[in-house]
Design a protein around this motif. Structure first.
Motif, PDB file in Angstrom:
ATOM      1  N   PRO A 143      -8.069  65.922 172.860  1.00 30.59           N
ATOM      2  CA  PRO A 143      -7.355  65.167 171.854  1.00 30.59           C
ATOM      3  C   PRO A 143      -7.355  65.692 170.402  1.00 30.59           C
ATOM      4  CG  PRO A 143      -9.687  64.232 172.106  1.00 30.59           C
ATOM      5  CD  PRO A 143      -9.442  65.567 172.942  1.00 30.59           C
ATOM      6  N   ARG A 144      -7.584  67.043 170.320  1.00 31.61           N
ATOM      7  CA  ARG A 144      -7.700  67.667 168.938  1.00 31.61           C
ATOM      8  C   ARG A 144      -6.439  67.582 168.455  1.00 31.61           C
ATOM      9  NH1 ARG A 144      -8.801  73.872 167.385  1.00 31.61           N
ATOM     10  NH2 ARG A 144      -8.132  73.748 165.007  1.00 31.61           N
ATOM     11  N   LYS A 145      -5.273  67.728 169.116  1.00 26.34           N
ATOM     12  CA  LYS A 145      -3.879  67.520 168.909  1.00 26.34           C
ATOM     13  C   LYS A 145      -3.234  66.707 169.742  1.00 26.34           C
ATOM     14  CE  LYS A 145      -3.763  71.767 166.478  1.00 26.34           C
ATOM     15  NZ  LYS A 145      -3.930  71.757 164.940  1.00 26.34           N
ATOM     16  N   GLY A 146      -2.229  66.081 169.543  1.00 25.43           N
ATOM     17  CA  GLY A 146      -1.467  65.086 170.253  1.00 25.43           C
ATOM     18  C   GLY A 146      -2.103  63.553 169.930  1.00 25.43           C
ATOM     19  N   LEU A 147      -2.762  63.393 169.058  1.00 25.37           N
ATOM     20  CA  LEU A 147      -3.516  61.857 169.087  1.00 25.37           C
ATOM     21  C   LEU A 147      -3.738  61.850 167.638  1.00 25.37           C
ATOM     22  CD1 LEU A 147      -4.689  59.243 170.794  1.00 25.37           C
ATOM     23  CD2 LEU A 147      -6.869  60.803 170.678  1.00 25.37           C
ATOM     24  N   VAL A 148      -3.468  60.617 167.040  1.00 27.34           N
ATOM     25  CA  VAL A 148      -4.184  59.918 165.621  1.00 27.34           C
ATOM     26  C   VAL A 148      -5.411  59.213 166.237  1.00 27.34           C
ATOM     27  CG1 VAL A 148      -3.717  58.867 163.627  1.00 27.34           C
ATOM     28  CG2 VAL A 148      -1.786  60.112 164.917  1.00 27.34           C
ATOM     29  N   ASP A 172      -7.407  66.399 164.820  1.00 28.24           N
ATOM     30  CA  ASP A 172      -6.931  67.050 163.626  1.00 28.24           C
ATOM     31  C   ASP A 172      -6.232  66.404 162.682  1.00 28.24           C
ATOM     32  OD1 ASP A 172      -8.108  69.461 164.453  1.00 28.24           O
ATOM     33  OD2 ASP A 172      -6.614  70.902 164.841  1.00 28.24           O
ATOM     34  N   ALA A 173      -6.323  66.650 161.399  1.00 29.87           N
ATOM     35  CA  ALA A 173      -5.440  65.735 160.527  1.00 29.87           C
ATOM     36  C   ALA A 173      -4.090  66.309 160.426  1.00 29.87           C
ATOM     37  CB  ALA A 173      -6.170  65.819 159.196  1.00 29.87           C
ATOM     38  N   ASP A 174      -3.130  66.172 161.808  1.00 25.35           N
ATOM     39  CA  ASP A 174      -1.960  66.641 161.823  1.00 25.35           C
ATOM     40  C   ASP A 174      -1.232  65.343 162.052  1.00 25.35           C
ATOM     41  OD1 ASP A 174      -3.100  69.342 161.957  1.00 25.35           O
ATOM     42  OD2 ASP A 174      -2.388  69.766 164.149  1.00 25.35           O
ATOM     43  N   VAL A 175      -0.540  64.891 161.014  1.00 24.36           N
ATOM     44  CA  VAL A 175       0.065  63.559 161.005  1.00 24.36           C
ATOM     45  C   VAL A 175       1.573  63.410 160.336  1.00 24.36           C
ATOM     46  CG1 VAL A 175      -0.178  61.157 160.204  1.00 24.36           C
ATOM     47  CG2 VAL A 175      -2.179  62.472 161.014  1.00 24.36           C
ATOM     48  N   GLY A 179     -11.033  66.890 154.685  1.00 20.77           N
ATOM     49  CA  GLY A 179     -11.101  68.169 155.390  1.00 20.77           C
ATOM     50  C   GLY A 179      -9.817  68.243 156.449  1.00 20.77           C
ATOM     51  N   ASP A 180     -10.045  68.709 157.578  1.00 16.79           N
ATOM     52  CA  ASP A 180      -8.875  69.128 158.675  1.00 16.79           C
ATOM     53  C   ASP A 180      -8.958  68.098 159.371  1.00 16.79           C
ATOM     54  OD1 ASP A 180     -10.968  70.202 159.833  1.00 16.79           O
ATOM     55  OD2 ASP A 180      -9.904  71.977 160.381  1.00 16.79           O
ATOM     56  N   LYS A 181      -9.673  67.038 159.326  1.00 13.89           N
ATOM     57  CA  LYS A 181      -9.861  66.164 160.191  1.00 13.89           C
ATOM     58  C   LYS A 181      -9.368  64.770 160.049  1.00 13.89           C
ATOM     59  CE  LYS A 181     -11.772  68.753 163.443  1.00 13.89           C
ATOM     60  NZ  LYS A 181     -10.985  69.332 164.597  1.00 13.89           N
ATOM     61  N   VAL A 182      -9.058  63.756 161.219  1.00 14.26           N
ATOM     62  CA  VAL A 182      -8.944  62.307 160.950  1.00 14.26           C
ATOM     63  C   VAL A 182     -10.234  61.853 160.907  1.00 14.26           C
ATOM     64  CG1 VAL A 182      -7.936  60.188 161.684  1.00 14.26           C
ATOM     65  CG2 VAL A 182      -6.565  62.239 161.797  1.00 14.26           C
ATOM     66  N   VAL A 183     -10.833  61.133 159.968  1.00 16.46           N
ATOM     67  CA  VAL A 183     -11.944  60.557 159.951  1.00 16.46           C
ATOM     68  C   VAL A 183     -12.203  58.761 159.989  1.00 16.46           C
ATOM     69  CG1 VAL A 183     -13.105  62.666 158.817  1.00 16.46           C
ATOM     70  CG2 VAL A 183     -12.077  60.493 157.312  1.00 16.46           C
ATOM     71  N   ALA A 215       1.960  64.443 172.685  1.00 13.76           N
ATOM     72  CA  ALA A 215       0.796  64.245 173.605  1.00 13.76           C
ATOM     73  C   ALA A 215       0.831  65.033 174.805  1.00 13.76           C
ATOM     74  CB  ALA A 215       0.589  62.814 173.730  1.00 13.76           C
ATOM     75  N   ASN A 216       1.808  64.967 175.528  1.00 15.73           N
ATOM     76  CA  ASN A 216       1.683  65.766 176.596  1.00 15.73           C
ATOM     77  C   ASN A 216       1.649  67.021 176.745  1.00 15.73           C
ATOM     78  OD1 ASN A 216       2.176  63.058 178.268  1.00 15.73           O
ATOM     79  ND2 ASN A 216       4.318  63.553 178.458  1.00 15.73           N
ATOM     80  N   ALA A 217       2.274  67.671 175.743  1.00 14.34           N
ATOM     81  CA  ALA A 217       2.037  69.107 175.466  1.00 14.34           C
ATOM     82  C   ALA A 217       0.560  69.428 175.214  1.00 14.34           C
ATOM     83  CB  ALA A 217       2.974  69.719 174.482  1.00 14.34           C
ATOM     84  N   ALA A 218       0.041  68.602 174.441  1.00 19.94           N
ATOM     85  CA  ALA A 218      -1.653  68.743 173.932  1.00 19.94           C
ATOM     86  C   ALA A 218      -2.574  68.708 175.388  1.00 19.94           C
ATOM     87  CB  ALA A 218      -1.742  67.616 173.152  1.00 19.94           C
ATOM     88  N   GLN A 219      -1.826  67.557 176.114  1.00 20.90           N
ATOM     89  CA  GLN A 219      -2.817  67.574 177.498  1.00 20.90           C
ATOM     90  C   GLN A 219      -2.576  68.370 178.566  1.00 20.90           C
ATOM     91  OE1 GLN A 219      -1.705  63.448 178.606  1.00 20.90           O
ATOM     92  NE2 GLN A 219      -3.960  62.676 177.811  1.00 20.90           N
ATOM     93  N   ILE A 220      -1.250  68.924 178.658  1.00 20.60           N
ATOM     94  CA  ILE A 220      -0.833  69.994 179.562  1.00 20.60           C
ATOM     95  C   ILE A 220      -1.507  71.331 179.259  1.00 20.60           C
ATOM     96  CG2 ILE A 220       0.954  71.331 180.552  1.00 20.60           C
ATOM     97  CD1 ILE A 220       2.525  68.667 180.633  1.00 20.60           C
ATOM     98  N   PHE A 221      -1.435  71.356 177.909  1.00 18.58           N
ATOM     99  CA  PHE A 221      -2.073  73.017 177.588  1.00 18.58           C
ATOM    100  C   PHE A 221      -3.433  72.648 176.902  1.00 18.58           C
ATOM    101  CE2 PHE A 221       2.795  73.655 177.580  1.00 18.58           C
ATOM    102  CZ  PHE A 221       2.540  74.573 178.457  1.00 18.58           C
ATOM    103  N   ASN A 222      -4.065  71.701 177.248  1.00 15.99           N
ATOM    104  CA  ASN A 222      -5.481  71.610 177.059  1.00 15.99           C
ATOM    105  C   ASN A 222      -6.030  71.712 175.561  1.00 15.99           C
ATOM    106  OD1 ASN A 222      -7.836  70.574 178.323  1.00 15.99           O
ATOM    107  ND2 ASN A 222      -8.389  72.729 178.945  1.00 15.99           N
ATOM    108  N   ILE A 223      -5.055  70.914 174.711  1.00 14.82           N
ATOM    109  CA  ILE A 223      -5.733  70.984 173.082  1.00 14.82           C
ATOM    110  C   ILE A 223      -5.801  69.424 172.897  1.00 14.82           C
ATOM    111  CG2 ILE A 223      -5.153  73.156 172.247  1.00 14.82           C
ATOM    112  CD1 ILE A 223      -2.580  72.221 171.343  1.00 14.82           C
TER     113      ILE A 223
END
Ligand SMILES: [Zn+2]
Ligand SMILES: [Zn+2]
Ligand SMILES: [Zn+2]
Ligand SMILES: [Zn+2]
Ligand SMILES: [Zn+2]
Ligand SMILES: [Zn+2]
Ligand SMILES: [Zn+2]
Ligand SMILES: [Zn+2]
Lengths: 464, 464, 464, 464
Positions: A380-385, A390-393, A25-29, A370-378
């Motif tokens: 670990p949905r974004k910025g982390l594998v 999210d399956a954004d890799v 789907g749209d996630k890392v599983v 990762a820093n942008a994801a943390q600063i703008f509060n998204i």
């Protein structure tokens, strides 16, 4: 359908480790060694490569209406170009006209963004102030997934926010759990310097940097930080371009203030010699604000990223074609400000940062995602594998090379500030929202596949 | 046997999230919402509490031989006290005598440490130099899991390293993938100031801080950083106690140098008024180096932790009882230097840091555990609550309170620098290597249960 | 015989004003408008010119014995060259060999200096330490007009002073009313870097700057300042060549510490590209320590002079001819260190400083004369044009030009680091001790006419 | 009539020396040892005392109209009080109302000043902007002896100058050879903080410092300096009260910018504990802007004076009696801002500065007189004891003591911020314009004897 990225080294902000990554789907599983692929899975071979969270460009302007025209890249072409470069999320800007309703402007931008191929979310600019702005900031945070507001300290007689607006908006943001961001240049000084230069007949693009010297930027950065400090809000300074401005951030951070700084790929790599070109079209193509700076500023910015005083890298992607730039042929103040880069950011930063030993791969992930994801509060949905993200890799080949050129790029505008540079370190595959959108040089971005990403307000516990 | 920590909020360095944590053997085996407990599992209720990686104290001296005596805490009592306070790993110091073989000294300390109740690992001090030292540094890194070397810039005529030793050892460490650390005080100045004070008849403990003013520490920190910078090695400054020393670190980091700083719980909280006490035994009990400082230094240290210019918190736990301290009754230079704290570090930092709004819970985890694990290369085995990490977990009740006292502490020495302070935020359960060793005030530490933790050399990619 | 300098603008450190200046014997006896000349007086027309106190070069090495040879300039040729350039007083260095008696060395230098054509006085170097050094420092201050002592922090295995010597000597100087000065470079680092470069086969003069990077200088400056600060002595840093070293001074001064800094004419004007020359003789001719630096350091030094963080300008005049420099043909560490400049300092600083708008004429007087006179306690005898001051006066034509060349210079050594530069602003007349010694290009310096200038110890009230 | 000051030590900014001083008419006519007194001369015995240039207070507000009332001291009582304290010249402020003609306001103040007993001159404030202001600045410089213009960055909705006014006025000043000065506080932040405090019911004088924290001052100082830097004008910051503001000055000076800073006697000595007094009248009596600060700021200011980053000392003498202060009984924002000090400045600075070893006597002269004379271009007429200078001389007894009290002072207003302090070091005689106006405790000031001192525009050569 599943995707199994096999045999690579996962690089997150905190560490690097050998692992396969399974997306469904749209996630890392799943993340682990020797994962079994479902029979239906598409398998991507990441042997000898890095597997990193998709890039986040926290500063773009797609489809920006400007002086009766509009930027060359819309949300489709702009986000697609990003995907080709390993950037899977952009944070763009809603910029209301003075006196325009924030909500109305927000809806306008949301409409334009529907065609995006990659995920997006919005900072909303506060360009004026009255009670409805105060109210609508609340509506945006509570109902529309906005948690950051932008303030232009430049652009006098247009969208410039005066100190009263800054104070009131910063305070309101604090109350709402949103973070204020600023474009830091003293608009009054810019205006006076522009007038002087024009009066003296210096109307060409080489006057552009003279009208916006580092002190003009540093003053505004320092002022925004002081206001934030007095009001006890965090603050994020966009496109920090010079040593003096970075010093204001570094000082404040050393005093324990929560200040974040963004560097643009262009400012990290290109110097101000471009404005001396005899090819005025070439010079005009580099007109953006703040302008490119002398070489020692580039060193300073890299040191800022390395030492933790700068946090994110962006592009301020805002493309105009030569005809549009020509509007300022006789008056540099009329040249539409902006350059591209969303497609090239990851590669040029890897090349000049990681290859040069300035950044480790994990630090690369920090400053590109990762820093942008943390600063703008998204995060670990974004910025982390990781499982659940999210399956954004992006699969990154540290030995792959590419020569950047406007001729081969996906972004519009017909120009590239990095033209002719050969970078080592390129994305071989980009997975966005669980779909392969870039693979071995083939872009399969889909118009409209991008999603708006709601960003929740900060809670006391999450504040960093 | 399994342990299920249920219903808490897991706090890691990068984020906080609701999840249960399942430990099996000595590892964390699951992290997620609503985990099923194996029927045999011991269930710990963490409702309303935080679940964090066990603390790492990167600076302790257990069983330290000193002036014909030995510190009050040995590896058993010291690590047990740590477990009671939520600290599950210590990094202690092997300190060879000048001319003593490094390997011999290392084996001595390993022998003493066998009785430890919690995990431990060692920095090895370089107190002299010749070719065998050069060789043995290699042996330690390759064969004994050592990746950090300590240098004393103070203690003239004893273990002080001169510039030649610093240069040679830093360079050797670089070659081996180890990180140099320094006790930064200019030993020559300390010696001269001590002589002066004694000559002037100022023999009491109130002379101790006068013999080690901030400038003495800042000079040495700056020197060590300069040497590291010229040789291109990272460097870690232990027990940064004053604003001036921190400024040297902050400057270097702003210039892109990889410098790390450690603050002691004592320096963060206690000021130099203790040396003015008319109770000379009380004053002597506070004699440690660097000494406690004036109040504004405490502010500076907190700002350093908050702004990312300091990275770890430690204790320099090194306890002597009143009789031992009395050796310096007539000459403050003879007072054995050292104070305790391994049992109290986590709680006092939470109380003064998190409760005061200076640190978020995630930042607390960074400075008490995760950063030390990363800097000394035992991450993610330590410093993270995640699948595959060691089952070193502390359950933290942010509303629990405790009044610190030597009367109720587990550490030896009969004195506590935090005596009488009531802290809010305490460990209710400590799990170490998969065993519950502290629960609701009951300590079940087992002598000898602690393990030596090998720390691999840094590879280019892991360097931060 | 009298000399009347008529019609000029007198420039002192505090102001500029139209006045004639009358000299009689070796003193200035009148300063005022429309002075009557005694009939016997020689009248110098200073119309359209500035009349300034003769220059003081506080850092020269004439007749310096070195590696079995001796500098090209002795006290006669060196001071005569100074007079031709408007410099009427030099402060040279007595440099005892380790273990040599200070008094013996002092007498040696006094003997060599007898032939000087201009006034001179001496700093005495402390290159070793025992009780006789302690005693002889007292003798020099009380009986021989010495009020400054020099310390080399570089030159390991030769004249390098370790921290113990620095501490003891600084303290002794304080007691005596003398000021410590330092050559600030970390000798250990220089030594190690030299060894490395040689080992890597990099034996040419381009290795010289690599063996002495800015950090090496800044470390030592910071250390000397810290020692001075702890001991509460003033301190004077010779030949500050880089931004980082200046920052150490600026920091200390901002903290209220009495630190003084000297910039060399060469460092202010010449950059490190000279070491890249393919002409190795040319490169070797520029080998001095600290080396010439990158361009941005020159800006920093000018800012230091302008902002009051640097105080004097000197030359470190220490000339070796090509044959002498050739001793290091196969090993850059064997090249005798030193360059000239005593003849050109005033003109190049006027040209790059005053003409460029960086310094006012009064500030020029400060940094070329008055400040040195005050710091080394020969003011107002030297450094001021006023009744009662020594008749050391330079008449300066701001429109006069000269092209600097080794071919036309009076100094020996056959080389000039400023070769080929045309300066605007030159001395047309130099009066030294009441005699015209330079007039319209004619040098009438007299061997042996120079006098030793006793410098009294500082009293509490005179300390600045 | 002549006055011979016999047997003292003359202290000028550059040196101290034994000499008699002979005054005739309003000038010093001789300075030398063993001067003969004309038979008619009044002889003042200065044995054991210092003879210094009369003090210059560059920041006073006499006869200031404010909120329908007027300050307690007019030009007679204010300047007379100054004379009693050794201050012979004041620089006061013409403050036009917004939209008022500069020339008209200037004439008003000149009229009020006619009764002055001591010399005076005026800064003129730029409180608004249009073409007539631009024109009238020129008239004031050319025809009225004005060479400095003041800008208030605080006092929103009243006399606050916005960035546009600052830019235009600074540039105009540059063109005219005048120096801009600023009251540096961010008026918008002050206004918002005041509103908040009032809203929260915190209406007492203890709210005053909370409404003007150091960051508010530092921001404005930094902004004014940045504007001056970009426009290439010098700038003078009045009443620097805090470390952060001083740092902005220090930074700019280190970068070579010509920035000058003024410290108030009150800020140097008094801390913010006064606002915590339960005696609200006492607290209100200390309400001035910027407010008194925490203790460490006092240290910083002294270091600034010592290190040359601050240049002058002033008082902002602006006295209101208790009834006037009571206007803000229910709202601290209505308390008339201002405190006295013109009578005590010299003595308190000597006592805390020279007696404490922070300043030498020459440095005392710099910061109380000579620097102000140079910066505002009345040197060497003022600020120097030399032939040709104005006969403004103070004889200073370093052993004399006085206990400061409102009961015994000559200034009006019935309050003294230094109440009860006993100072060592007092003026025994003040000579102003060649008349003895204060001698052994007797004040013989004459209403109307003061003169307006024209200050010429700066020429390129005089600029410092
Ligand atoms: Zn922008
Ligand atoms: Zn933008
Ligand atoms: Zn230590
Ligand atoms: Zn220790
Ligand atoms: Zn030297
Ligand atoms: Zn030298
Ligand atoms: Zn004011
Ligand atoms: Zn005022």
């Amino acid at each position: 359908m599943s995707i199994l990225i096999r045999g690579g080294t996962v690089v997150n902000a905190d560490r690097a480790f050998k692992a396969d990554v399974l997306c469904f789907g749209d996630k890392v599983v799943a993340v682990g060694e020797n994962l079994d692929a479902p029979s239906s899975a598409r398998v991507i071979d990441a042997g000898g490569q890095y597997v990193m969270p998709g890039g986040i460009d926290p500063h773009t302007h797609m489809n920006l209406p400007f002086m009766g025209t509009v930027t060359a890249d819309d949300f489709y072409t702009g986000t697609a170009a990003g995907l080709a470069g390993g950037t899977t999320t952009i944070i763009d800007f809603v910029i209301p006209n003075p006196r325009q309703s924030l909500i109305e402007a927000y809806q306008q931008w949301r409409g334009w963004a529907k065609k995006a191929a990659g995920d997006y979310t919005f900072h909303v600019a506060i360009t004026w102030w009255d009670e409805t702005v105060h109210r609508d900031m609340g509506v945006l945070v509570r109902d529309h997934g906005v948690n950051s507001f932008k303030h232009f300290m430049a652009y006098k007689n247009a969208i410039m926010a005066d100190d009263e607006t800054l104070v009131k908006s910063f305070r309101r943001a604090l109350e709402l759990g949103a973070i204020p961001t600023v474009h830091a240049e003293n608009g009054e000084l810019v205006y006076q310097l522009q007038q002087d230069l024009i009066k003296r007949g210096l109307t060409g693009p080489s006057s552009h940097p003279l009208s916006r010297p580092p002190a003009v930027e540093a003053e505004a950065a320092n002022r925004a930080i002081a206001i934030a400090g007095v009001l006890n809000t965090p603050v994020y300074i966009v496109h920090v371009s010079c040593a003096e401005s970075l010093e204001a951030i570094t000082r404040a951070r050393a005093n324990g203030q929560r200040v974040y700084g963004e560097a643009l790929a262009g400012h990290l790599i290109i110097d101000d010699s471009v404005y001396q070109s005899e090819d005025l079209e070439f010079a005009a193509a580099h007109v953006m604000s703040p302008p490119f700076r002398g070489k020692h500023h580039q060193d300073a910015l890299w040191h800022g990223l390395r030492g933790g005083n700068l946090h994110t890298t962006a592009t301020d992607h805002c493309t105009f074609c030569a005809e549009q730039k020509a509007a300022g042929r006789d008056d540099f103040t009329k040249i539409p400000n902006g350059c591209g880069g969303v497609e090239d950011r990851m590669a040029v930063i890897w090349d000049k940062g990681v290859n040069a030993g300035l950044l480790t791969p994990s630090e690369f992930v920090k400053v590109t995602s990762a820093n942008a994801a943390q600063i703008f509060n998204i995060y670990p949905r974004k910025g982390l594998v990781a499982v659940g993200s999210d399956a954004d890799v992006v699969v990154w080949d540290p030995e792959g090379t590419r020569t950047i050129s406007a001729k081969t790029q996906h972004a519009k505008g017909g120009f590239n500030v990095f033209e002719g540079r050969t970078v080592r370190g390129i994305p071989t595959t980009t997975v966005a929202a669980g779909k392969v959108v870039w693979h071995n040089g083939e872009l399969t971005a889909v118009e409209g596949a991008g999603r708006h990403i709601d960003r929740p307000a900060f809670s006391a516990v999450s504040a960093r």
